[in-house]
Every structure is written in C-alpha cells, then in structure tokens.
Design a protein around this motif. Structure first.
Motif, PDB file in Angstrom:
ATOM      1  N   SER A 296       0.812  -1.216   0.000  1.00 66.20           N
ATOM      2  CA  SER A 296       0.000   0.000   0.000  1.00 66.20           C
ATOM      3  C   SER A 296       0.843   1.262   0.000  1.00 66.20           C
ATOM      4  O   SER A 296       0.456   2.272  -0.589  1.00 66.20           O
ATOM      5  N   GLY A 297       2.002   1.213   0.645  1.00 68.30           N
ATOM      6  CA  GLY A 297       2.809   2.420   0.783  1.00 68.30           C
ATOM      7  C   GLY A 297       3.705   2.735  -0.402  1.00 68.30           C
ATOM      8  O   GLY A 297       3.890   3.906  -0.754  1.00 68.30           O
ATOM      9  N   PHE A 298       4.252   1.698  -1.050  1.00 67.72           N
ATOM     10  CA  PHE A 298       5.322   1.959  -2.012  1.00 67.72           C
ATOM     11  C   PHE A 298       5.109   1.406  -3.413  1.00 67.72           C
ATOM     12  O   PHE A 298       5.894   1.704  -4.309  1.00 67.72           O
TER      13      PHE A 298
ATOM     14  N   ALA B 161       5.727   2.056  -9.193  1.00 61.43           N
ATOM     15  CA  ALA B 161       5.121   2.109 -10.523  1.00 61.43           C
ATOM     16  C   ALA B 161       5.452   3.408 -11.253  1.00 61.43           C
ATOM     17  O   ALA B 161       5.784   3.399 -12.444  1.00 61.43           O
ATOM     18  N   ILE B 162       5.371   4.523 -10.534  1.00 61.28           N
ATOM     19  CA  ILE B 162       5.562   5.829 -11.176  1.00 61.28           C
ATOM     20  C   ILE B 162       7.034   6.129 -11.425  1.00 61.28           C
ATOM     21  O   ILE B 162       7.438   6.519 -12.532  1.00 61.28           O
ATOM     22  N   GLU B 163       7.863   5.957 -10.404  1.00 65.30           N
ATOM     23  CA  GLU B 163       9.261   6.377 -10.503  1.00 65.30           C
ATOM     24  C   GLU B 163      10.143   5.367 -11.245  1.00 65.30           C
ATOM     25  O   GLU B 163      11.043   5.749 -11.983  1.00 65.30           O
ATOM     26  N   VAL B 164       9.893   4.058 -11.042  1.00 68.56           N
ATOM     27  CA  VAL B 164      10.746   3.033 -11.658  1.00 68.56           C
ATOM     28  C   VAL B 164      10.196   2.581 -13.007  1.00 68.56           C
ATOM     29  O   VAL B 164      10.945   2.448 -13.984  1.00 68.56           O
TER      30      VAL B 164
ATOM     31  N   ASP C 208       7.578   4.119 -14.706  1.00 68.20           N
ATOM     32  CA  ASP C 208       6.984   5.219 -15.474  1.00 68.20           C
ATOM     33  C   ASP C 208       5.518   4.943 -15.818  1.00 68.20           C
ATOM     34  O   ASP C 208       5.089   5.096 -16.960  1.00 68.20           O
ATOM     35  N   ALA C 209       4.747   4.544 -14.825  1.00 68.07           N
ATOM     36  CA  ALA C 209       3.339   4.217 -15.042  1.00 68.07           C
ATOM     37  C   ALA C 209       2.518   5.481 -15.287  1.00 68.07           C
ATOM     38  O   ALA C 209       2.811   6.560 -14.770  1.00 68.07           O
ATOM     39  N   SER C 210       1.474   5.326 -16.096  1.00 70.39           N
ATOM     40  CA  SER C 210       0.573   6.433 -16.397  1.00 70.39           C
ATOM     41  C   SER C 210      -0.518   6.541 -15.331  1.00 70.39           C
ATOM     42  O   SER C 210      -0.663   5.657 -14.479  1.00 70.39           O
ATOM     43  N   ASN C 211      -1.317   7.628 -15.411  1.00 71.58           N
ATOM     44  CA  ASN C 211      -2.448   7.781 -14.486  1.00 71.58           C
ATOM     45  C   ASN C 211      -3.430   6.619 -14.598  1.00 71.58           C
ATOM     46  O   ASN C 211      -3.957   6.130 -13.601  1.00 71.58           O
ATOM     47  N   ILE C 212      -3.671   6.198 -15.828  1.00 70.62           N
ATOM     48  CA  ILE C 212      -4.590   5.091 -16.063  1.00 70.62           C
ATOM     49  C   ILE C 212      -4.071   3.815 -15.400  1.00 70.62           C
ATOM     50  O   ILE C 212      -4.832   3.064 -14.774  1.00 70.62           O
ATOM     51  N   GLN C 213      -2.779   3.558 -15.531  1.00 74.33           N
ATOM     52  CA  GLN C 213      -2.196   2.352 -14.938  1.00 74.33           C
ATOM     53  C   GLN C 213      -2.236   2.409 -13.415  1.00 74.33           C
ATOM     54  O   GLN C 213      -2.482   1.389 -12.755  1.00 74.33           O
ATOM     55  N   ILE C 214      -2.025   3.582 -12.844  1.00 71.30           N
ATOM     56  CA  ILE C 214      -2.135   3.729 -11.386  1.00 71.30           C
ATOM     57  C   ILE C 214      -3.575   3.453 -10.948  1.00 71.30           C
ATOM     58  O   ILE C 214      -3.825   2.792  -9.927  1.00 71.30           O
ATOM     59  N   GLY C 215      -4.533   3.929 -11.730  1.00 73.91           N
ATOM     60  CA  GLY C 215      -5.927   3.648 -11.418  1.00 73.91           C
ATOM     61  C   GLY C 215      -6.239   2.159 -11.501  1.00 73.91           C
ATOM     62  O   GLY C 215      -6.964   1.627 -10.666  1.00 73.91           O
TER      63      GLY C 215
ATOM     64  N   VAL D  49       0.779  -4.274 -13.301  1.00 70.73           N
ATOM     65  CA  VAL D  49      -0.678  -4.249 -13.185  1.00 70.73           C
ATOM     66  C   VAL D  49      -1.240  -5.673 -13.189  1.00 70.73           C
ATOM     67  O   VAL D  49      -2.089  -6.037 -12.363  1.00 70.73           O
ATOM     68  N   VAL D  50      -0.744  -6.503 -14.113  1.00 74.87           N
ATOM     69  CA  VAL D  50      -1.236  -7.881 -14.234  1.00 74.87           C
ATOM     70  C   VAL D  50      -0.896  -8.686 -12.981  1.00 74.87           C
ATOM     71  O   VAL D  50      -1.746  -9.420 -12.444  1.00 74.87           O
ATOM     72  N   LEU D  51       0.343  -8.571 -12.491  1.00 74.11           N
ATOM     73  CA  LEU D  51       0.751  -9.338 -11.311  1.00 74.11           C
ATOM     74  C   LEU D  51      -0.032  -8.918 -10.070  1.00 74.11           C
ATOM     75  O   LEU D  51      -0.430  -9.764  -9.260  1.00 74.11           O
TER      76      LEU D  51
END
Length: 415
Positions: A30-32, A37-40, A42-49, A110-112
C-alpha cells in the motif's frame, strides 16, 4: 464445540503475531507500490488507477467459488494458510518486473497485482470466517481494537524504515524495491506459520449455496445485514474513488519522495494508534452505526484538506487528521459486519459483502481517474467527498430509523 478461555487467549496471541507479519507485507504494497510504478516503471495515471481497481475484479471472480469452497470446510485454517502463501509468492514475483525486457513494464506490474489478489481475496474471506469462529462476540470489540493498535505500530515502524531505506537510492533505481519484495515474502512465510498454530475446532459443514443468486437472496432477507451493506457500499464508493488520486497528487503534484510517503503513512498511523481505543469504547456506548456516521463525516474532509496545499509539512498534518477517522472506519466496519452476519451461513454473508465491496473497488477508482482526466484534481477530490458524506448520512438514517424501530419492537414485545 465452544472454545475455552485458554484457547481463546492463545488464538488472540497468535492472531496478533499473524497480523503483525501480514501488516509488514501490506505496508510495502500500500505504501510503495504506487511509487515503484511511477518512478521506476513510469506508469501512467490510467495504470495507477488500474493498480487500485483491477484487483477488485479478481476478488469478484474469487468470491463465487470461494464462498462455496469455504462453506464446505469443517476446518478453515489450512485453506487460509494455502491461499496466503500463494498470494505472498506472487508478491515476491514483483521483483522480476524491472528485469523483463518489454516496452511497458508497468503493464506487467498491473497484471501481477491483479493476479495476486485472487488468492488474497480467498484468504481474506476464509480468515474472516475463521476468526469469527475463534473469537467470541463478547471479545471482538476489545480484542480487535487492541490488535489493530499493535498492528498499526508495527506498520508504522516498517513503513518509516522502508521510506528511509528507499530514500538512500535514486528514485528510478529498482534494487531497493526488489529487496523489499523479498523481505515481504519472508514475512509472508511467518504469517502462514503463525496462522497454522491457531487452535481450531472442526465445525459442522454448512450446506453450500447452489448459486450466487440464491446466496444473495439468502443474505438480503436479513434486514440488519442489508441495511449495513447498502450504507457500506455508499461510503466505500466515495472512499475508494480517491485512493489513486491521493497517490498521484502526493507524487506528481506535491513531488513527495519515498521518505515523505513514509512520513505521511506514519503520522496517519500514529493518529490511528491513539484513537483505536476511543473508537472501541464509543462504539460500545453509542453503537457501531452511530460511530460509523462520525467516521464517515471525518473521512469526508480528507480529500478537501489534501488539495488545499502542496506543502509537504501541511500534507503530513492532513494525514494526521485523517488517521483519527481511518482507525474507526476500519475497526467499526469489520465489527459491524460480523455483528450483522448470523453464525449460520456466516461465510455466505461475508462473501456477499466482499463481493459488493470488490465491485465498488473496481468501479470507484476508475471513475476517480476518469474524473481526474476530464475535470482535474480539485473537482475529482470534491466529488469523492460528496459520496463519502452521503455514505455517512446513510449510517445515520439506519440509526434513527431502522435500528430505533427494531429497539421499539423489542421493547413492546417485552411488555
């Protein structure tokens, strides 16, 4: 067969050890995971959602066979242990994501994460049914407030330590995250170990429900459960809608580092620690539904006060404020769920609750990200607050209408 006081105390002790191991893994997830995803990757907003919502699809898929399987078990402990191990093993596989040469590694994450939540959902359902058998109703309020307080302290220490550790490396370096995933798997093994040491008496098998329609019909005929379910769904819609938004706002808008992410979590958990006991006592005095209304109103303020500033120190204070109500929300929702779920066919009631919340958990975060894309962060967060407020009002309606009427009927019947 009823449990002796000695067996209950033993199970409570082991439950705390089991929960402490579990909270270490959950703190990392939950914390990291959003930061990873974002920093390593480069996930998009959609992927974070999707990281927030796709797991709910797996939970939906698991609830139907899960309720059937668990209802047939005379003993639930072994099944719970197997599903927990499967979930933690999939969690460990996250360490290989940066090593796989594909054009968009974030999709692998995302899949994992989604796959991991199939056994996680089964484990959650089975654990809820198991702990409902092991801990008597008279002990739940006091025990779970104590257990949650201890687990929050453990989670706070782990989260802060992990944040300090990650801050020693470049944001885009995958190695520290990979190491955390391995550590999480080790504690997942301990989680299973302490679970398997619980004392469990075999229970008479419940007759499995034939299909999801009959299962749902069984539960909605029980009015206290139905009223709680409707309220919980309304509140969770507003609550979960903002989950990906908080991460995106803190990382992209406020530019929080791993250390600051851990600080936000820690101050939130400090507030939970100091308030757990108060929520438990207040629920005993005023009732779960009444205090859930108070919690919901407090949670309504969280999105609003977050978007007022990008100052990291003020955001830490907002997390401190929010933590006071998170503790009550998690404690009271679970206690009320057990309270309104009859012992007979309890697994079916728990399964339907998790099924409905999982459905909300898929729709709400996606709607939150969609609102972010089209309306911006301020309006998206504000809409989340509106739904949280509606959920809170629904709990109050239950208190002043349904529960009051039930008390009046009982009073007249006693005359």
């Amino acid at each position: 067969m009823e449990y002796t006081s000695k067996e209950i105390k033993c199970n409570e002790k082991l439950s705390i050890y089991n929960g402490a191991s579990a909270i270490i893994v959950q703190s990392i997830i939950s914390g990291f995971i959003p930061l990873f995803a974002i920093e390593v990757l480069d996930a998009s907003n959609i992927q974070i959602g999707l990281i927030s919502s796709l797991p709910s699809i797996m939970m939906l898929l698991s609830m139907i066979p899960g309720a059937y399987w668990i209802n047939r078990l005379e003993a639930k402990k072994a099944f719970t242990g197997i599903t927990i191990f499967a979930a933690r093993f999939l969690f460990m596989l996250l360490m290989f994501v940066p090593l796989i040469q594909v054009s968009n590694q974030a999709w692998l994450l995302v899949v994992l994460i989604a796959l991991m939540n199939f056994p996680t959902a089964l484990a959650t359902l089975s654990w809820q049914a198991l702990i409902g058998d092991l801990i008597p109703d008279s002990r739940r309020g006091q025990f779970f407030s104590q257990r949650n307080r201890i687990l929050t302290i453990v989670g706070m220490i782990i989260t802060f330590g992990a944040g300090v550790f990650l801050d020693q490396f470049e944001k885009s370096n995958p190695f520290p995250f990979q190491l955390l995933f391995v550590v999480g798997f080790v504690f997942g093994i301990l989680e299973v170990y302490y679970l398997m040491r619980h004392i469990e008496h075999k229970q008479k098998q419940e007759k499995p429900q034939q299909n999801i329609i009959k299962n749902l019909a069984l539960t909605i005929r029980h009015k206290p459960y139905l009223h709680f379910l409707i309220c919980a769904m309304l509140f969770n819609f507003g609550w979960q809608m903002a989950w990906p938004l908080f991460s995106l706002y803190q990382i992209n808008d406020a530019h929080a580092t791993a250390l600051w992410i851990s600080i936000f979590t820690v101050v939130n958990q400090v507030a939970q620690i100091v308030s757990y006991k108060w929520w438990g006592k207040s629920a005993d005095k005023w009732g779960n539904s009444t205090m859930l209304f108070v919690c919901a109103i407090g949670m309504t303020t969280a999105p609003i006060i977050t978007i007022l500033t990008t100052n990291l120190y003020l955001l830490a204070l907002s997390n401190l404020w929010t933590g006071l109500f998170v503790s009550g929300t998690t404690l009271l929702l679970f206690n009320q769920l057990l309270s309104v779920s009859p012992t007979e066919n309890r697994t079916s009631f728990l399964a339907n609750y998790n099924l409905m919340i999982a459905l909300i958990g898929f729709i709400a975060p996606q709607l939150g990200v969609l609102l972010l894309e089209y309306l911006g962060m301020v309006k998206a967060m504000s809409i989340s607050s509106v739904f949280r407020f509606i959920g809170g009002i629904s709990f109050l309606i239950v208190v002043f209408y349904f529960e009051k009427n039930n008390r009046n009927k009982l009073f007249k019947a006693s005359i």
